[in-house]
Every structure is written in C-alpha cells, then in structure tokens.
Design a protein around this motif. Structure first.
Motif, PDB file in Angstrom:
ATOM      1  N   PHE A 121     -48.784 134.408 -83.521  1.00 52.56           N
ATOM      2  CA  PHE A 121     -48.520 134.119 -84.931  1.00 52.56           C
ATOM      3  C   PHE A 121     -47.496 133.002 -85.088  1.00 52.56           C
ATOM      4  O   PHE A 121     -46.802 132.631 -84.124  1.00 52.56           O
ATOM      5  N   PRO A 122     -47.384 132.437 -86.294  1.00 51.14           N
ATOM      6  CA  PRO A 122     -46.608 131.214 -86.473  1.00 51.14           C
ATOM      7  C   PRO A 122     -45.163 131.294 -86.006  1.00 51.14           C
ATOM      8  O   PRO A 122     -44.645 130.320 -85.442  1.00 51.14           O
ATOM      9  N   CYS A 139     -54.046 130.054 -85.704  1.00 52.63           N
ATOM     10  CA  CYS A 139     -53.508 131.291 -85.146  1.00 52.63           C
ATOM     11  C   CYS A 139     -53.713 132.453 -86.104  1.00 52.63           C
ATOM     12  O   CYS A 139     -54.163 132.290 -87.240  1.00 52.63           O
ATOM     13  N   THR A 140     -53.351 133.638 -85.625  1.00 54.01           N
ATOM     14  CA  THR A 140     -53.338 134.822 -86.476  1.00 54.01           C
ATOM     15  C   THR A 140     -52.173 134.702 -87.465  1.00 54.01           C
ATOM     16  O   THR A 140     -51.094 134.256 -87.098  1.00 54.01           O
ATOM     17  N   GLU A 141     -52.421 135.111 -88.690  1.00 55.84           N
ATOM     18  CA  GLU A 141     -51.401 134.973 -89.734  1.00 55.84           C
ATOM     19  C   GLU A 141     -51.111 136.341 -90.356  1.00 55.84           C
ATOM     20  O   GLU A 141     -51.869 136.821 -91.186  1.00 55.84           O
ATOM     21  N   GLU A 143     -49.599 139.098 -92.810  1.00 54.82           N
ATOM     22  CA  GLU A 143     -49.281 139.073 -94.239  1.00 54.82           C
ATOM     23  C   GLU A 143     -47.784 139.294 -94.445  1.00 54.82           C
ATOM     24  O   GLU A 143     -47.172 140.153 -93.808  1.00 54.82           O
ATOM     25  N   TYR A 151     -42.807 141.543 -93.488  1.00 59.89           N
ATOM     26  CA  TYR A 151     -44.143 141.727 -92.930  1.00 59.89           C
ATOM     27  C   TYR A 151     -44.717 143.054 -93.416  1.00 59.89           C
ATOM     28  O   TYR A 151     -44.028 144.085 -93.401  1.00 59.89           O
ATOM     29  N   ARG A 158     -57.396 135.945 -95.244  1.00 57.27           N
ATOM     30  CA  ARG A 158     -57.927 134.591 -95.067  1.00 57.27           C
ATOM     31  C   ARG A 158     -59.044 134.628 -94.047  1.00 57.27           C
ATOM     32  O   ARG A 158     -59.146 135.588 -93.259  1.00 57.27           O
ATOM     33  N   GLN A 161     -59.446 135.790 -89.300  1.00 61.25           N
ATOM     34  CA  GLN A 161     -58.318 136.644 -88.935  1.00 61.25           C
ATOM     35  C   GLN A 161     -58.825 137.942 -88.325  1.00 61.25           C
ATOM     36  O   GLN A 161     -59.718 138.564 -88.883  1.00 61.25           O
TER      37      GLN A 161
END
Length: 249
Positions: A121-122, A139-141, A143, A151, A158, A161
C-alpha cells in the motif's frame, strides 16, 4: 516497432522481486513495536495469514485480511512509521534484491518508464518509489475515513482492488492507455504465479526465483529468469524515541 508517440515501460512486482522479503510483514513487526506490542504478536498474525493460504485462501483474500489489522490506525501515524521503517531498512542494508534493482536502473537509463505494481500500500511504497526514481505506482489502496483519517480495515471502493493477480494486468492496461506506453516493447518482472497475468501482458518478461508454476510458464513463453532473492536480514525495530505521538493508544 514502438509507435513514435509511445514509450516502453518496465513493470516491477515489489515483494520478493524488487525487495528481499515481504515489506507488508516487515512493516507490521515495526509498527507493532512502535505501539509497544511484543514481537510475538506480529509473528502470530503472520502465521495466521500463512495458515489461511495453506487452507486454500487466495492471495487477494489474505491481502484483505492483512489490512484488517490496521483498523483504527491513524493514517498520519502509519505514514510516519512507514517512513521511519524504510530509513531503518536502508540503514540496515539488504532490503533490495540487487540483480532486480540493477535491472530497474538499467531499464530507466534506457528510457523505460518504471512502474511498481504491488499488493502492498502507498504508505510503504511511496518511500520506495521516491528512493529508486520510479515513475508510477499501482497498488492496493486501503480505505481511510475522510474525517478522522483512520484506516477502516477495508479496501477503497475502486477498480483493481486488491492489486493481486489479474487486477495487476487490468490496471497496467489502463495505465498504458493513459500514458502512451507500448506494452509490446515493455518488460515485466515478478516472482509468483499470481504475477503471470502481468508477465503475459508485456513483450518481454523476467521471472525472479523458483516458483515452480511460474518456471513452467517461463519455459513455455521463453521468459528470462533472475535468481531468487536471498533471505532478508532481521527487521530493524524502532528505538523508544522514534515512537510517534499518540501511537501508544
């Protein structure tokens, strides 16, 4: 031949391809230490996720289960801890898989757009992207709530995912269309059979390591191979004075 207004790209999986070991689990150990939690808790969660895989869960399911571990964590504190963790990894040494990192630098010098494509993730990947000079990140994002900025434990609503398996190839197709990337003249790197849809998308591909299913595909398609990443060194854990404010809550 690459169209005159298009460019090639080099797509890199991250964990166990560009890096030695799995950044998600290495960061989890660091994050738990930041909170003052004992090391065995991170080990227990990693073993639980591995047991899911052994029981037949696919990587997308275990990826979602990982992000549930971050439920309620303040996004700013995760970001600070991730930046501190990455600096500690660089200082310790042995974070990157050198043959793949060298290939990345070569592709960038040759004019390829460098794209990281990862189930991570970012917060973890942006420091890596900046350090190596990559151009794009897929990448995986997870929520994050818009008001409290914590988180939720779920993934963002989106497309693509989590960024696992076929989601990687679908996201790469969209990126290529948006940024005038010629996939036929591009190259992809991956270490696991779940990377096969991505590797099949580009004109050239390189497998990293010894995944047997991937090696069979490589033999069929004529893909190149780089050695498996060595086991990484121990995770560098934070000193007491690196604990972000509020992280002990």
């Amino acid at each position: 031949m690459t169209p005159a207004d298009h460019r090639p790209a080099a797509f890199f999986d991250v964990d166990n391809t560009l890096t030695r070991g799995t950044a998600l689990f290495r960061f989890l150990a660091y994050w738990y230490a930041v909170q003052g939690r004992p090391p065995h808790e991170a080990v227990r969660e990693r073993q639980r996720l591995k047991a899911m895989t052994t029981a037949g869960a696919d990587r997308a399911e275990t990826n979602r289960a990982y992000f549930r571990l971050l439920t309620g964590a303040p996004a700013a504190e995760i970001t600070r801890a991730a930046e501190s963790w990455f600096r500690a990894e660089l200082a310790r040494g042995g974070f990157f898989h050198e043959p793949v990192l060298e290939a990345l630098h070569t592709r960038r010098r040759d004019g390829h757009q460098v794209v990281l494509v990862s189930g991570s993730f970012p917060a973890l990947l942006l420091p890596v992207l900046e350090h190596i000079g990559a151009h794009h990140l897929l990448c995986t994002e997870p929520e994050i709530t818009p008001v409290s900025r914590t988180y939720t434990g779920r993934l963002a609503d989106r497309p693509h995912q989590p960024m696992i398996g076929r989601a990687k190839s679908e996201a790469v197709r969209e990126l290529a269309a948006a940024h005038r990337i010629d996939l036929d003249s591009s190259i992809a790197y991956g270490d696991h059979v779940s990377d096969a849809p991505l590797l099949s998308l580009t004109g050239r591909a390189v497998i990293v390591g010894d995944d047997q299913e991937l090696r069979r595909l490589a033999a069929h398609h004529g893909w190149d191979r780089l050695p498996k990443a060595p086991a990484p060194p121990a995770v560098p854990l934070p000193e007491p004075n690196t604990v972000p404010p509020g992280a002990m809550l």
